[in-house]
Structure formats: structure tokens, C-alpha cells
Write an enzyme that holds these catalytic residues in place. Structure first.
Site, PDB file in Angstrom:
ATOM      1  N   HIS A  29      43.784  40.493  43.280  1.00 33.92           N
ATOM      2  CA  HIS A  29      42.655  39.787  42.929  1.00 33.92           C
ATOM      3  C   HIS A  29      41.690  39.456  44.207  1.00 33.92           C
ATOM      4  O   HIS A  29      41.867  39.846  45.191  1.00 33.92           O
ATOM      5  CB  HIS A  29      43.123  38.442  42.226  1.00 33.92           C
ATOM      6  CG  HIS A  29      43.548  37.268  43.269  1.00 33.92           C
ATOM      7  ND1 HIS A  29      43.106  36.065  42.806  1.00 33.92           N
ATOM      8  CD2 HIS A  29      43.706  37.197  44.576  1.00 33.92           C
ATOM      9  CE1 HIS A  29      43.534  35.257  43.954  1.00 33.92           C
ATOM     10  NE2 HIS A  29      43.851  35.891  44.892  1.00 33.92           N
ATOM     11  N   CYS A  33      41.430  34.677  49.969  1.00 24.73           N
ATOM     12  CA  CYS A  33      41.354  35.049  48.521  1.00 24.73           C
ATOM     13  C   CYS A  33      39.960  35.532  48.402  1.00 24.73           C
ATOM     14  O   CYS A  33      39.806  36.193  46.993  1.00 24.73           O
ATOM     15  CB  CYS A  33      41.781  33.989  47.827  1.00 24.73           C
ATOM     16  SG  CYS A  33      43.560  33.883  47.763  1.00 24.73           S
ATOM     17  N   HIS A  61      43.019  42.051  47.477  1.00 24.39           N
ATOM     18  CA  HIS A  61      44.215  41.520  48.300  1.00 24.39           C
ATOM     19  C   HIS A  61      45.286  41.330  47.085  1.00 24.39           C
ATOM     20  O   HIS A  61      44.670  40.999  46.109  1.00 24.39           O
ATOM     21  CB  HIS A  61      43.949  40.603  49.170  1.00 24.39           C
ATOM     22  CG  HIS A  61      43.877  39.066  48.527  1.00 24.39           C
ATOM     23  ND1 HIS A  61      42.663  38.786  48.125  1.00 24.39           N
ATOM     24  CD2 HIS A  61      44.512  38.184  48.168  1.00 24.39           C
ATOM     25  CE1 HIS A  61      42.639  37.552  47.443  1.00 24.39           C
ATOM     26  NE2 HIS A  61      43.760  37.260  47.503  1.00 24.39           N
ATOM     27  N   ASP A 109      51.321  43.236  36.113  1.00 23.66           N
ATOM     28  CA  ASP A 109      52.045  43.749  37.262  1.00 23.66           C
ATOM     29  C   ASP A 109      51.442  44.946  37.618  1.00 23.66           C
ATOM     30  O   ASP A 109      51.269  45.972  36.894  1.00 23.66           O
ATOM     31  CB  ASP A 109      53.472  44.164  36.905  1.00 23.66           C
ATOM     32  CG  ASP A 109      54.259  44.534  38.105  1.00 23.66           C
ATOM     33  OD1 ASP A 109      54.312  43.839  39.148  1.00 23.66           O
ATOM     34  OD2 ASP A 109      55.281  45.399  38.101  1.00 23.66           O
ATOM     35  N   HIS A 110      51.365  45.147  39.012  1.00 24.59           N
ATOM     36  CA  HIS A 110      50.439  46.052  39.666  1.00 24.59           C
ATOM     37  C   HIS A 110      49.249  46.362  39.219  1.00 24.59           C
ATOM     38  O   HIS A 110      48.537  47.562  39.323  1.00 24.59           O
ATOM     39  CB  HIS A 110      51.399  47.544  39.787  1.00 24.59           C
ATOM     40  CG  HIS A 110      52.429  47.253  40.786  1.00 24.59           C
ATOM     41  ND1 HIS A 110      53.368  46.451  40.471  1.00 24.59           N
ATOM     42  CD2 HIS A 110      52.956  47.664  42.030  1.00 24.59           C
ATOM     43  CE1 HIS A 110      54.306  46.564  41.580  1.00 24.59           C
ATOM     44  NE2 HIS A 110      54.058  47.261  42.258  1.00 24.59           N
ATOM     45  N   GLU A 147      51.794  31.653  43.467  1.00 23.58           N
ATOM     46  CA  GLU A 147      51.012  32.467  44.141  1.00 23.58           C
ATOM     47  C   GLU A 147      51.691  32.873  45.647  1.00 23.58           C
ATOM     48  O   GLU A 147      51.479  34.021  46.043  1.00 23.58           O
ATOM     49  CB  GLU A 147      49.380  32.082  44.279  1.00 23.58           C
ATOM     50  CG  GLU A 147      48.661  33.319  44.817  1.00 23.58           C
ATOM     51  CD  GLU A 147      47.155  32.868  44.803  1.00 23.58           C
ATOM     52  OE1 GLU A 147      46.463  33.133  43.663  1.00 23.58           O
ATOM     53  OE2 GLU A 147      46.634  32.416  45.980  1.00 23.58           O
TER      54      GLU A 147
END
Ligand code: NI
Length: 137
Positions: A14, A33, A39, A79-80, A126
Site C-alpha cells: 500500500h 507509509c 511498500h 493477499d499479495h 499492520e
């Protein structure tokens, strides 16, 4: 009332930034972030439901069904993936842990309501230092 928690994991990319702001301002507000080239995080997700155990089975709900809902509606979509670009229920939203936790709640609530229980909490981590909890309000 018994509370039951199912834990799942996913890894996703994100970026937190506001396009109208300069890179400096984004860095100041969002820290690492805001990295323009994305990242990733290894997220941990806890979904807690509450209900009364069935008199016959002793179960509040079929945990396999809860796992299926979380995996189908949430983990498989995240996911991924890139949260900002790939995830239908995050389109146009900030990909903060707070907003993601609320979005996860909204995605699974109706499905969990059909089981013999109520959604109690979505907890999302996170990093090992930060986690958020959402109780529907
Ligand atoms: Ni981040």
C-alpha cells in the site's frame, strides 16, 4: 455469551498519500507509509464473533464456515495484492489500518449475521507495534 476469535494473515502492499500534497508533506504526515513506490506489510487479522453455544453441538458456530467467509471475502482479495489498486472494497479509500479494519467489518458483517452469531470485533495489525480494533461504531 461466548466470544470466539479466528486469526488469519495476509501480506499486501500500500501507500498512504494525498495526491494534492507535496512528497515532503506526505512524508511528514504519513511517514514511511508515504513511500511513492509502495511498500508492504505482513498483516494479522483477528475476527471475533459472539453467541451462545448450540445445545446439541456445543458450538457457537461452524468455525470452518467463519474461516471460509474471512478467506473468501477478505484474505483472497488482499493477499499479495496492492490495497490501493487491486482491492474492490478499498477503491477510493485511504489504505490506513483504521479504514481497512472498518472496510473488512463492512464486507463480512452480513455473511456472519447469517450464522448463529454476531460480529463483535475486527482487529487488524499492520506492524508488531500497531494494531486497531473496530466494534462497528
Ligand atoms: Ni505502510
Amino acid at each position: 455469551m461466548v466470544y470466539i476469535t479466528r486469526k488469519e494473515r495476509f501480506s499486501a502492499a500500500h501507500k498512504l498519500s494525498i495526491p494534492e500534497w507535496s512528497d515532503e508533506k506526505n512524508l511528514e504526515v504519513f511517514g514511511k507509509c508515504s513511500n511513492p513506490n509502495w511498500h508492504g506489510h505482513n498483516y494479522e487479522l483477528w475476527v471475533t464473533v459472539k453467541g451462545e453455544p448450540d445445545k446439541q453441538t456445543g458450538f457457537v458456530l461452524d468455525l470452518r464456515r467463519l474461516s471460509e467467509i474471512i478467506n473468501e471475502k477478505i484474505v483472497d482479495k488482499l493477499d499479495h495484492k496492492n490495497i490501493n489498486m487491486d482491492v474492490d472494497f478499498m477503491k477510493g479509500k485511504m489504505s490506513s489500518t483504521e479504514v481497512l479494519a472498518i472496510a473488512i467489518w463492512d464486507e463480512i458483517k452480513l455473511h456472519i449475521d447469517k450464522l448463529n452469531c454476531k460480529l463483535h470485533c475486527v482487529k487488524l495489525q499492520e506492524t508488531s507495534k500497531n494494531s486497531v480494533e473496530y466494534f462497528g461504531e
